[in-house]
Scaffold this motif. Structure first.
Motif, PDB file in Angstrom:
ATOM      1  N   ASP A   1      -7.125 -10.157   0.783  1.00  0.00           N
ATOM      2  CA  ASP A   1      -6.550  -8.942   0.208  1.00  0.00           C
ATOM      3  C   ASP A   1      -7.416  -8.304  -0.872  1.00  0.00           C
ATOM      4  OD1 ASP A   1      -4.367  -9.457   1.815  1.00  0.00           O
ATOM      5  OD2 ASP A   1      -3.187 -10.386   0.201  1.00  0.00           O
ATOM      6  N   ALA A   2      -7.182  -6.997  -1.067  1.00  0.00           N
ATOM      7  CA  ALA A   2      -7.819  -6.284  -2.175  1.00  0.00           C
ATOM      8  C   ALA A   2      -7.108  -6.552  -3.495  1.00  0.00           C
ATOM      9  CB  ALA A   2      -7.848  -4.784  -1.892  1.00  0.00           C
ATOM     10  N   TRP A   3      -5.856  -6.966  -3.439  1.00  0.00           N
ATOM     11  CA  TRP A   3      -5.138  -7.342  -4.652  1.00  0.00           C
ATOM     12  C   TRP A   3      -5.779  -8.582  -5.271  1.00  0.00           C
ATOM     13  CZ3 TRP A   3      -0.540  -6.879  -0.932  1.00  0.00           C
ATOM     14  CH2 TRP A   3      -0.118  -5.538  -0.855  1.00  0.00           C
ATOM     15  N   ASP A   4      -5.544  -8.793  -6.553  1.00  0.00           N
ATOM     16  CA  ASP A   4      -6.269  -9.828  -7.291  1.00  0.00           C
ATOM     17  C   ASP A   4      -6.064 -11.238  -6.752  1.00  0.00           C
ATOM     18  OD1 ASP A   4      -7.526  -8.081  -9.029  1.00  0.00           O
ATOM     19  OD2 ASP A   4      -6.956  -9.201 -10.832  1.00  0.00           O
ATOM     20  N   GLY A   5      -4.933 -11.497  -6.126  1.00  0.00           N
ATOM     21  CA  GLY A   5      -4.727 -12.827  -5.544  1.00  0.00           C
ATOM     22  C   GLY A   5      -5.741 -13.170  -4.477  1.00  0.00           C
ATOM     23  N   GLY A   6      -6.425 -12.150  -3.955  1.00  0.00           N
ATOM     24  CA  GLY A   6      -7.450 -12.392  -2.941  1.00  0.00           C
ATOM     25  C   GLY A   6      -8.793 -12.783  -3.498  1.00  0.00           C
TER      26      GLY A   6
ATOM     27  N   PRO B   1      -9.429  -2.169 -18.004  1.00  0.00           N
ATOM     28  CA  PRO B   1      -8.110  -2.570 -17.513  1.00  0.00           C
ATOM     29  C   PRO B   1      -7.714  -1.900 -16.201  1.00  0.00           C
ATOM     30  CG  PRO B   1      -7.851  -0.919 -19.211  1.00  0.00           C
ATOM     31  CD  PRO B   1      -9.333  -1.207 -19.120  1.00  0.00           C
ATOM     32  N   TRP B   2      -8.511  -0.923 -15.740  1.00  0.00           N
ATOM     33  CA  TRP B   2      -8.113  -0.103 -14.603  1.00  0.00           C
ATOM     34  C   TRP B   2      -8.664  -0.637 -13.288  1.00  0.00           C
ATOM     35  CZ3 TRP B   2      -4.265   2.937 -15.569  1.00  0.00           C
ATOM     36  CH2 TRP B   2      -4.093   3.426 -16.870  1.00  0.00           C
ATOM     37  N   LYS B   3      -7.833  -0.582 -12.268  1.00  0.00           N
ATOM     38  CA  LYS B   3      -8.253  -1.027 -10.940  1.00  0.00           C
ATOM     39  C   LYS B   3      -7.800  -0.018  -9.892  1.00  0.00           C
ATOM     40  CE  LYS B   3      -7.804  -4.731  -7.531  1.00  0.00           C
ATOM     41  NZ  LYS B   3      -7.191  -6.046  -7.223  1.00  0.00           N
ATOM     42  N   LEU B   4      -8.767   0.527  -9.168  1.00  0.00           N
ATOM     43  CA  LEU B   4      -8.524   1.454  -8.074  1.00  0.00           C
ATOM     44  C   LEU B   4      -8.716   0.727  -6.753  1.00  0.00           C
ATOM     45  CD1 LEU B   4      -8.243   4.461  -6.971  1.00  0.00           C
ATOM     46  CD2 LEU B   4     -10.753   4.479  -6.990  1.00  0.00           C
ATOM     47  N   ILE B   5      -7.771   0.869  -5.833  1.00  0.00           N
ATOM     48  CA  ILE B   5      -7.888   0.310  -4.485  1.00  0.00           C
ATOM     49  C   ILE B   5      -7.869   1.454  -3.496  1.00  0.00           C
ATOM     50  CG2 ILE B   5      -6.889  -1.225  -2.751  1.00  0.00           C
ATOM     51  CD1 ILE B   5      -5.548  -2.787  -4.981  1.00  0.00           C
ATOM     52  N   LEU B   6      -8.932   1.568  -2.716  1.00  0.00           N
ATOM     53  CA  LEU B   6      -9.007   2.626  -1.712  1.00  0.00           C
ATOM     54  C   LEU B   6      -8.398   2.139  -0.408  1.00  0.00           C
ATOM     55  CD1 LEU B   6     -12.546   4.134  -2.434  1.00  0.00           C
ATOM     56  CD2 LEU B   6     -10.309   4.930  -3.222  1.00  0.00           C
ATOM     57  N   ALA B   7      -7.135   1.791  -0.487  1.00  0.00           N
ATOM     58  CA  ALA B   7      -6.350   1.344   0.665  1.00  0.00           C
ATOM     59  C   ALA B   7      -4.888   1.609   0.347  1.00  0.00           C
ATOM     60  CB  ALA B   7      -6.573  -0.145   0.942  1.00  0.00           C
TER      61      ALA B   7
ATOM     62  N   GLU C   1       0.109  -6.117 -10.223  1.00  0.00           N
ATOM     63  CA  GLU C   1      -0.148  -4.924  -9.415  1.00  0.00           C
ATOM     64  C   GLU C   1       1.125  -4.434  -8.698  1.00  0.00           C
ATOM     65  OE1 GLU C   1      -4.435  -5.069  -7.668  1.00  0.00           O
ATOM     66  OE2 GLU C   1      -3.850  -7.156  -7.962  1.00  0.00           O
ATOM     67  N   GLN C   2       2.154  -4.177  -9.502  1.00  0.00           N
ATOM     68  CA  GLN C   2       3.434  -3.740  -8.968  1.00  0.00           C
ATOM     69  C   GLN C   2       3.694  -2.250  -9.152  1.00  0.00           C
ATOM     70  OE1 GLN C   2       5.623  -5.822  -7.250  1.00  0.00           O
ATOM     71  NE2 GLN C   2       3.853  -7.197  -7.367  1.00  0.00           N
ATOM     72  N   HIS C   3       3.013  -1.619 -10.113  1.00  0.00           N
ATOM     73  CA  HIS C   3       3.323  -0.244 -10.468  1.00  0.00           C
ATOM     74  C   HIS C   3       2.113   0.655 -10.192  1.00  0.00           C
ATOM     75  CE1 HIS C   3       6.900  -1.915 -12.287  1.00  0.00           C
ATOM     76  NE2 HIS C   3       6.142  -2.722 -13.017  1.00  0.00           N
ATOM     77  N   ASN C   4       2.133   1.323  -9.074  1.00  0.00           N
ATOM     78  CA  ASN C   4       1.040   2.190  -8.650  1.00  0.00           C
ATOM     79  C   ASN C   4       1.076   3.485  -9.458  1.00  0.00           C
ATOM     80  OD1 ASN C   4      -0.963   3.596  -7.339  1.00  0.00           O
ATOM     81  ND2 ASN C   4       0.006   3.544  -5.324  1.00  0.00           N
ATOM     82  N   LEU C   5       0.009   3.752 -10.206  1.00  0.00           N
ATOM     83  CA  LEU C   5      -0.059   4.917 -11.075  1.00  0.00           C
ATOM     84  C   LEU C   5      -0.917   6.042 -10.497  1.00  0.00           C
ATOM     85  CD1 LEU C   5      -0.654   2.956 -14.412  1.00  0.00           C
ATOM     86  CD2 LEU C   5       1.531   3.793 -13.514  1.00  0.00           C
ATOM     87  N   ALA C   6      -1.312   5.922  -9.249  1.00  0.00           N
ATOM     88  CA  ALA C   6      -2.259   6.882  -8.660  1.00  0.00           C
ATOM     89  C   ALA C   6      -1.736   8.312  -8.686  1.00  0.00           C
ATOM     90  CB  ALA C   6      -2.600   6.467  -7.235  1.00  0.00           C
ATOM     91  N   ASP C   7      -0.456   8.509  -8.410  1.00  0.00           N
ATOM     92  CA  ASP C   7       0.093   9.865  -8.342  1.00  0.00           C
ATOM     93  C   ASP C   7       0.133  10.545  -9.707  1.00  0.00           C
ATOM     94  OD1 ASP C   7       0.430   9.691  -5.637  1.00  0.00           O
ATOM     95  OD2 ASP C   7       2.551   9.141  -5.736  1.00  0.00           O
ATOM     96  N   THR C   8       0.291   9.770 -10.759  1.00  0.00           N
ATOM     97  CA  THR C   8       0.424  10.357 -12.096  1.00  0.00           C
ATOM     98  C   THR C   8      -0.881  10.374 -12.875  1.00  0.00           C
ATOM     99  OG1 THR C   8       1.095   8.208 -13.009  1.00  0.00           O
ATOM    100  CG2 THR C   8       2.845   9.687 -12.255  1.00  0.00           C
ATOM    101  N   MET C   9      -1.917   9.722 -12.349  1.00  0.00           N
ATOM    102  CA  MET C   9      -3.199   9.653 -13.050  1.00  0.00           C
ATOM    103  C   MET C   9      -4.338  10.012 -12.100  1.00  0.00           C
ATOM    104  SD  MET C   9      -2.713   6.391 -15.603  1.00  0.00           S
ATOM    105  CE  MET C   9      -4.103   6.949 -16.604  1.00  0.00           C
TER     106      MET C   9
END
Length: 480
Positions: free
Chosen positions: A310-315, A401-407, A435-443
């Motif tokens: 996964d792209a999430w940190d657990g990966g 602190p920021w992490k962008l996932i292009l998926a 990684e529960q709160h996706n902020l992409a739409d507001t930022m």
């Protein structure tokens, strides 16, 4: 016998002093051991996960406590082959032909002209040995990569000796060929998978015993086969954890680590040996039977989201401990961002090696975090961004602190693989490590900023300062 003249006597004295100084320098170089577990999640080690880690790991816990623990360390990918490439070359594997997945055979991902960690250390007088899993491409008899009908004595190419630059090799290619033991460049035995971990451990211990009286420093790279599938703990370890076979296999891996450390100790080599212990990616949700473990109170990824692939940190956030009793403060912790590909430049920095512009293009030295003051908050940031990569080839960009996932989803095997409600993901890892709160739409501006940063590092052929380099193939960061 003719008496020595004064000038000749002085020259002889200077020569003796020079040899003594050279030997002293040679002996003062630390031995280096890299232990790399296979599919070992951040939460598998009790030292990192005291509440949610139910597998006893006393040897890895003690190793962590003897040196420095990095809590924000990442493998270069959430799967095997690309992480191993990056560790040995200091370069992201997506700059090569491998844009997703792993290799199973064929020509090595490491080209013949690429400087590897082993080659660099050999140039500094080290004896280099690899014991374990290669998984970077291999051919049997120079013509095929299938193991079904390979005979004992078959020649091996594209492996650790000819492409990795190691002096010695004892191990195997990948998990589906764990029936073949290879010694240097020849198939030496056929065994069963359950025998592999004990045989690797025995070989590592024997090698360390053989170095007791040597004045030459050594580099020993031990990429374990465990706890990757086939999950085959030895009979003595079956049922030990009280959880499941994967947990038993983790315990056996911990014990193998302890045997390596015990060998260093009894040969009086521990004090001046750098031991780096980590993993190639997170735990496999499937082969660890994570739901069963979680039901029993053990969380393989700790507080992180996702698993291997996964792209999430657990990966890709992994255990990462560095011990060097002679120099590193015990019980130290660093919260700084580091990557396994940073090992290359860290060790070259330690040894005073100046690397060429086309070497270790994605490796940043974390040596300043290892030595000196043990207060991490007083140390300058050495890496403020990193690129992550999932099994399907999806990119993620971490900066501060920021992490962008292009998926839109995990980018791997975890559900949801795709999320129709999202095209990209943006998280604040400091406030939301799960990684529960996706902020992409507001930022949107932050999304654009990180996308441009990622694209610039891809286009530059490097993520470090230096002359622009070239990727081996075209790289598209916007994978569907």
């Amino acid at each position: 016998m003719q008496a020595l003249t004064l000038p000749l006597l002085l020259m002889l004295c200077l020569f003796v002093v020079s040899i003594a100084t050279s030997n002293a320098k040679e002996q003062s170089k630390p031995n280096i051991i890299i232990l790399l577990a296979d599919d070992l999640g951040y939460g598998e080690i009790q030292h990192l996960n005291p509440e949610g880690g139910k597998i006893p790991t006393p040897n890895l816990d003690a190793l962590a406590q003897s040196g420095i623990t990095f809590t924000d360390a990442h493998s270069a990918s959430s799967v095997c082959t690309p992480t191993r490439y990056a560790l040995l070359t200091g370069r992201y594997a997506w700059r090569t032909r491998l844009q997703k997945g792993v290799l199973t055979g064929g020509e090595s991902l490491i080209t013949g002209d690429r400087l590897t960690l082993a080659k660099m250390l050999k140039s500094q007088g080290y004896h280099t040995n690899m014991i374990g899993k290669w998984h970077l491409g291999m051919l049997f008899d120079d013509k095929h990569d299938k193991s079904e009908h390979v005979a004992i004595g078959t020649k091996v190419t594209e492996g650790p000796i000819d492409k990795g630059g190691f002096d010695q090799f004892f191990g195997f290619h990948h998990a589906r060929q764990m029936n073949l033991l290879i010694k240097n460049q020849q198939v030496s035995e056929k065994i069963t998978p359950v025998q592999m971990l004990p045989r690797l451990t025995q070989a590592a211990v024997s090698y360390i015993d053989s170095r007791k009286h040597s004045k030459q420093p050594f580099f020993l790279y031990i990429p374990w086969n465990s706890p990757h599938s086939p999950v085959k703990p030895s009979k003595a370890w079956q049922g030990k954890s009280g959880l499941n076979e994967h947990a038993d296999f983790v315990m056996q891996t911990d014990n193998s680590t302890g045997q390596v450390i015990d060998a260093l100790r009894r040969n009086n080599l521990l004090d001046n040996t750098i031991i780096i212990s980590s993993a190639d990616n997170g735990s496999s949700e499937k082969t660890s039977n994570a739901p069963e473990l979680i039901a029993k109170g053990h969380y393989p990824s700790a507080h992180l989201r996702g698993y291997k692939s996964d792209a999430w940190d657990g990966g890709h956030r992994v255990p990462f401990f560095v011990s060097w009793p002679k120099e590193i403060f015990a019980n130290s912790t660093s919260n700084q961002l580091v990557s396994l590909n940073d090992i290359f430049t860290t060790l070259s920095d330690l040894l005073g090696v100046n690397l060429a512009n086309d070497v270790a293009e994605d490796s940043i030295s974390f040596l300043p975090l290892l030595i000196g003051d043990d207060n991490d908050s007083q140390k300058a940031v050495v890496r403020n961004n990193a690129i992550h990569h999932s099994i399907s080839g999806h990119f993620a960009m971490r900066q501060g602190p920021w992490k962008l996932i292009l998926a839109s989803g995990s980018g791997g095997w975890s559900k949801p693989k795709k999320d129709k409600a999202n095209t990209v993901q943006l998280y604040n890892i400091d406030s939301d490590p799960g990684e529960q709160h996706n902020l992409a739409d507001t930022m949107a501006e932050k999304v654009t900023e990180l996308t441009l940063l990622l694209q610039s590092q891809v286009d530059a052929g490097r993520s470090t300062p230096g002359t622009k380099q070239h990727n081996d193939v075209a790289v598209n960061i916007f994978k569907n």
